[in-house]
Design a protein around this motif. Structure first.
Motif, PDB file in Angstrom:
ATOM      1  N   LEU A  14       0.824  -1.215   0.000  1.00  0.00           N
ATOM      2  CA  LEU A  14       0.000   0.000   0.000  1.00  0.00           C
ATOM      3  C   LEU A  14       0.856   1.263   0.000  1.00  0.00           C
ATOM      4  O   LEU A  14       0.534   2.227  -0.702  1.00  0.00           O
ATOM      5  CB  LEU A  14      -0.962  -0.015   1.192  1.00  0.00           C
ATOM      6  CG  LEU A  14      -2.030  -1.109   1.155  1.00  0.00           C
ATOM      7  CD1 LEU A  14      -2.881  -1.075   2.420  1.00  0.00           C
ATOM      8  CD2 LEU A  14      -2.903  -0.993  -0.087  1.00  0.00           C
ATOM      9  N   VAL A  15       1.949   1.256   0.755  1.00  0.00           N
ATOM     10  CA  VAL A  15       2.827   2.430   0.766  1.00  0.00           C
ATOM     11  C   VAL A  15       3.512   2.591  -0.585  1.00  0.00           C
ATOM     12  O   VAL A  15       3.625   3.699  -1.113  1.00  0.00           O
ATOM     13  CB  VAL A  15       3.840   2.327   1.927  1.00  0.00           C
ATOM     14  CG1 VAL A  15       4.993   3.301   1.747  1.00  0.00           C
ATOM     15  CG2 VAL A  15       3.125   2.599   3.248  1.00  0.00           C
ATOM     16  N   ARG A  16       3.947   1.502  -1.176  1.00  0.00           N
ATOM     17  CA  ARG A  16       4.582   1.587  -2.501  1.00  0.00           C
ATOM     18  C   ARG A  16       3.581   2.047  -3.563  1.00  0.00           C
ATOM     19  O   ARG A  16       3.968   2.673  -4.554  1.00  0.00           O
ATOM     20  CB  ARG A  16       5.218   0.259  -2.874  1.00  0.00           C
ATOM     21  CG  ARG A  16       6.471  -0.038  -2.061  1.00  0.00           C
ATOM     22  CD  ARG A  16       7.102  -1.382  -2.389  1.00  0.00           C
ATOM     23  NE  ARG A  16       8.167  -1.700  -1.468  1.00  0.00           N
ATOM     24  CZ  ARG A  16       9.418  -1.275  -1.564  1.00  0.00           C
ATOM     25  NH1 ARG A  16       9.771  -0.499  -2.567  1.00  0.00           N
ATOM     26  NH2 ARG A  16      10.316  -1.616  -0.664  1.00  0.00           N
ATOM     27  N   ALA A  17       2.284   1.759  -3.340  1.00  0.00           N
ATOM     28  CA  ALA A  17       1.251   2.214  -4.275  1.00  0.00           C
ATOM     29  C   ALA A  17       0.890   3.677  -4.046  1.00  0.00           C
ATOM     30  O   ALA A  17       0.215   4.275  -4.874  1.00  0.00           O
ATOM     31  CB  ALA A  17       0.007   1.340  -4.137  1.00  0.00           C
ATOM     32  N   GLY A  18       1.322   4.238  -2.923  1.00  0.00           N
ATOM     33  CA  GLY A  18       1.102   5.662  -2.673  1.00  0.00           C
ATOM     34  C   GLY A  18      -0.192   6.012  -1.976  1.00  0.00           C
ATOM     35  O   GLY A  18      -0.696   7.121  -2.179  1.00  0.00           O
ATOM     36  N   VAL A  19      -0.734   5.112  -1.154  1.00  0.00           N
ATOM     37  CA  VAL A  19      -1.927   5.500  -0.393  1.00  0.00           C
ATOM     38  C   VAL A  19      -1.573   6.730   0.427  1.00  0.00           C
ATOM     39  O   VAL A  19      -0.435   6.885   0.875  1.00  0.00           O
ATOM     40  CB  VAL A  19      -2.449   4.358   0.511  1.00  0.00           C
ATOM     41  CG1 VAL A  19      -2.839   3.149  -0.298  1.00  0.00           C
ATOM     42  CG2 VAL A  19      -1.463   4.011   1.604  1.00  0.00           C
ATOM     43  N   GLY A  20      -2.502   7.605   0.620  1.00  0.00           N
ATOM     44  CA  GLY A  20      -2.194   8.859   1.303  1.00  0.00           C
ATOM     45  C   GLY A  20      -1.902   8.719   2.780  1.00  0.00           C
ATOM     46  O   GLY A  20      -1.022   9.384   3.327  1.00  0.00           O
ATOM     47  N   HIS A  21      -2.648   7.858   3.441  1.00  0.00           N
ATOM     48  CA  HIS A  21      -2.522   7.709   4.891  1.00  0.00           C
ATOM     49  C   HIS A  21      -2.681   6.244   5.255  1.00  0.00           C
ATOM     50  O   HIS A  21      -3.620   5.588   4.800  1.00  0.00           O
ATOM     51  CB  HIS A  21      -3.596   8.543   5.591  1.00  0.00           C
ATOM     52  CG  HIS A  21      -3.545   8.458   7.078  1.00  0.00           C
ATOM     53  ND1 HIS A  21      -4.419   7.689   7.799  1.00  0.00           N
ATOM     54  CD2 HIS A  21      -2.730   9.046   7.988  1.00  0.00           C
ATOM     55  CE1 HIS A  21      -4.140   7.807   9.084  1.00  0.00           C
ATOM     56  NE2 HIS A  21      -3.117   8.622   9.229  1.00  0.00           N
ATOM     57  N   LEU A  22      -1.770   5.748   6.063  1.00  0.00           N
ATOM     58  CA  LEU A  22      -1.829   4.365   6.507  1.00  0.00           C
ATOM     59  C   LEU A  22      -1.669   4.349   8.023  1.00  0.00           C
ATOM     60  O   LEU A  22      -0.661   4.844   8.545  1.00  0.00           O
ATOM     61  CB  LEU A  22      -0.701   3.556   5.854  1.00  0.00           C
ATOM     62  CG  LEU A  22      -0.649   2.070   6.175  1.00  0.00           C
ATOM     63  CD1 LEU A  22      -1.838   1.340   5.557  1.00  0.00           C
ATOM     64  CD2 LEU A  22       0.655   1.478   5.659  1.00  0.00           C
ATOM     65  N   ARG A  23      -2.660   3.823   8.710  1.00  0.00           N
ATOM     66  CA  ARG A  23      -2.590   3.652  10.161  1.00  0.00           C
ATOM     67  C   ARG A  23      -2.371   2.172  10.420  1.00  0.00           C
ATOM     68  O   ARG A  23      -3.162   1.346   9.960  1.00  0.00           O
ATOM     69  CB  ARG A  23      -3.882   4.131  10.816  1.00  0.00           C
ATOM     70  CG  ARG A  23      -3.848   4.085  12.331  1.00  0.00           C
ATOM     71  CD  ARG A  23      -5.139   4.637  12.935  1.00  0.00           C
ATOM     72  NE  ARG A  23      -5.321   6.026  12.545  1.00  0.00           N
ATOM     73  CZ  ARG A  23      -6.522   6.625  12.444  1.00  0.00           C
ATOM     74  NH1 ARG A  23      -7.630   5.964  12.699  1.00  0.00           N
ATOM     75  NH2 ARG A  23      -6.598   7.893  12.080  1.00  0.00           N
ATOM     76  N   ILE A  24      -1.313   1.843  11.143  1.00  0.00           N
ATOM     77  CA  ILE A  24      -1.030   0.446  11.454  1.00  0.00           C
ATOM     78  C   ILE A  24      -1.050   0.250  12.965  1.00  0.00           C
ATOM     79  O   ILE A  24      -0.618   1.115  13.723  1.00  0.00           O
ATOM     80  CB  ILE A  24       0.317  -0.018  10.859  1.00  0.00           C
ATOM     81  CG1 ILE A  24       1.453   0.909  11.251  1.00  0.00           C
ATOM     82  CG2 ILE A  24       0.218  -0.122   9.349  1.00  0.00           C
ATOM     83  CD1 ILE A  24       2.810   0.482  10.739  1.00  0.00           C
ATOM     84  N   ALA A  56       7.888  -0.972  11.589  1.00  0.00           N
ATOM     85  CA  ALA A  56       7.262  -0.968  10.263  1.00  0.00           C
ATOM     86  C   ALA A  56       7.104   0.457   9.756  1.00  0.00           C
ATOM     87  O   ALA A  56       7.412   0.744   8.595  1.00  0.00           O
ATOM     88  CB  ALA A  56       5.910  -1.682  10.312  1.00  0.00           C
ATOM     89  N   ALA A  57       6.641   1.350  10.616  1.00  0.00           N
ATOM     90  CA  ALA A  57       6.443   2.740  10.207  1.00  0.00           C
ATOM     91  C   ALA A  57       7.752   3.367   9.732  1.00  0.00           C
ATOM     92  O   ALA A  57       7.780   4.064   8.714  1.00  0.00           O
ATOM     93  CB  ALA A  57       5.835   3.551  11.343  1.00  0.00           C
ATOM     94  N   ILE A  63      10.504   4.071   2.486  1.00  0.00           N
ATOM     95  CA  ILE A  63      10.094   3.610   1.157  1.00  0.00           C
ATOM     96  C   ILE A  63       9.379   4.712   0.393  1.00  0.00           C
ATOM     97  O   ILE A  63       9.621   4.927  -0.792  1.00  0.00           O
ATOM     98  CB  ILE A  63       9.182   2.365   1.278  1.00  0.00           C
ATOM     99  CG1 ILE A  63      10.007   1.165   1.766  1.00  0.00           C
ATOM    100  CG2 ILE A  63       8.475   2.052  -0.037  1.00  0.00           C
ATOM    101  CD1 ILE A  63       9.165  -0.018   2.216  1.00  0.00           C
ATOM    102  N   ASN A  64       8.470   5.441   1.075  1.00  0.00           N
ATOM    103  CA  ASN A  64       7.694   6.485   0.410  1.00  0.00           C
ATOM    104  C   ASN A  64       7.362   7.571   1.426  1.00  0.00           C
ATOM    105  O   ASN A  64       6.417   7.439   2.202  1.00  0.00           O
ATOM    106  CB  ASN A  64       6.418   5.907  -0.203  1.00  0.00           C
ATOM    107  CG  ASN A  64       5.666   6.911  -1.052  1.00  0.00           C
ATOM    108  OD1 ASN A  64       5.896   8.119  -0.978  1.00  0.00           O
ATOM    109  ND2 ASN A  64       4.753   6.405  -1.867  1.00  0.00           N
TER     110      ASN A  64
END
Length: 183
Positions: A14-24, A56-57, A63-64
């Protein structure tokens, strides 16, 4: 939700695809014996004793840098799930147990939030995209918690790293489809 084998690989996609916000969210720590299937972590993360969500963060930001990655080091239960999910467009299952998946399912059905289920054990896995009101939910297909014999854990049966890659890719693809063309 969850940043072990599935969750770390899903987050990577998802980060490599460029999602704007990721909460893990994950309350666990990387362990040496899991590195074969938990792709975001290194031996240095294990040695430093960094929680999975924070390690992970850090890797995901490298990565992006255009994606906002928000790590939460916490256990998910009926009370904390609502706070974790607040403001999110969809949830993706990177967990490894049915009680947490049922909590996730119930929350998403109640709030109308789409979510992507996924699970792996041994050499097999499965995924299902759940859009409340448009099709069945997890409880529609699995009404009660499966017995340990019917749903062995990775601790008991192990997990082949290549099946993780396959199911995580399916889950990430389904999440991206929901982001690009929400129902």
């Amino acid at each position: 939700l969850g940043c072990g084998a599935l969750g770390s690989m899903i987050a990577n996609h998802l980060v490599r695809a460029g999602v704007g916000h990721l909460r893990i969210v994950d309350s666990d720590y990387p362990e040496l014996h899991n590195l074969q299937r938990q792709v975001l972590y290194t031996e240095a993360d294990v040695a430093r004793g960094v929680p999975k969500a924070e390690a992970a963060a850090a890797h995901l930001r490298a990565i992006n840098s255009e994606v906002t990655v928000e790590p939460l080091v916490m256990r998910v239960d009926v009370d904390s799930l609502a706070a974790f999910a607040q403001g999110l467009d969809l949830l993706v299952d990177g967990t490894d147990n049915f009680p947490t998946r049922f909590l996730l399912n119930d929350h998403c059905v109640k709030t109308g939030t789409p979510w992507v289920y996924g699970g792996v054990v041994a050499t097999s896995g499965m995924s299902m995209t759940i859009v409340p009101g448009e099709g069945p939910c997890l409880r529609c297909l699995v009404p009660e918690l499966p017995s340990p014999e019917m749903a062995p854990t990775a601790e008991v049966a192990g997990v082949l790293n290549t099946i993780v890659a396959i199911i995580a890719s399916v889950e990430a693809t389904e999440a991206l489809k929901l982001i690009v063309a929400p129902s």
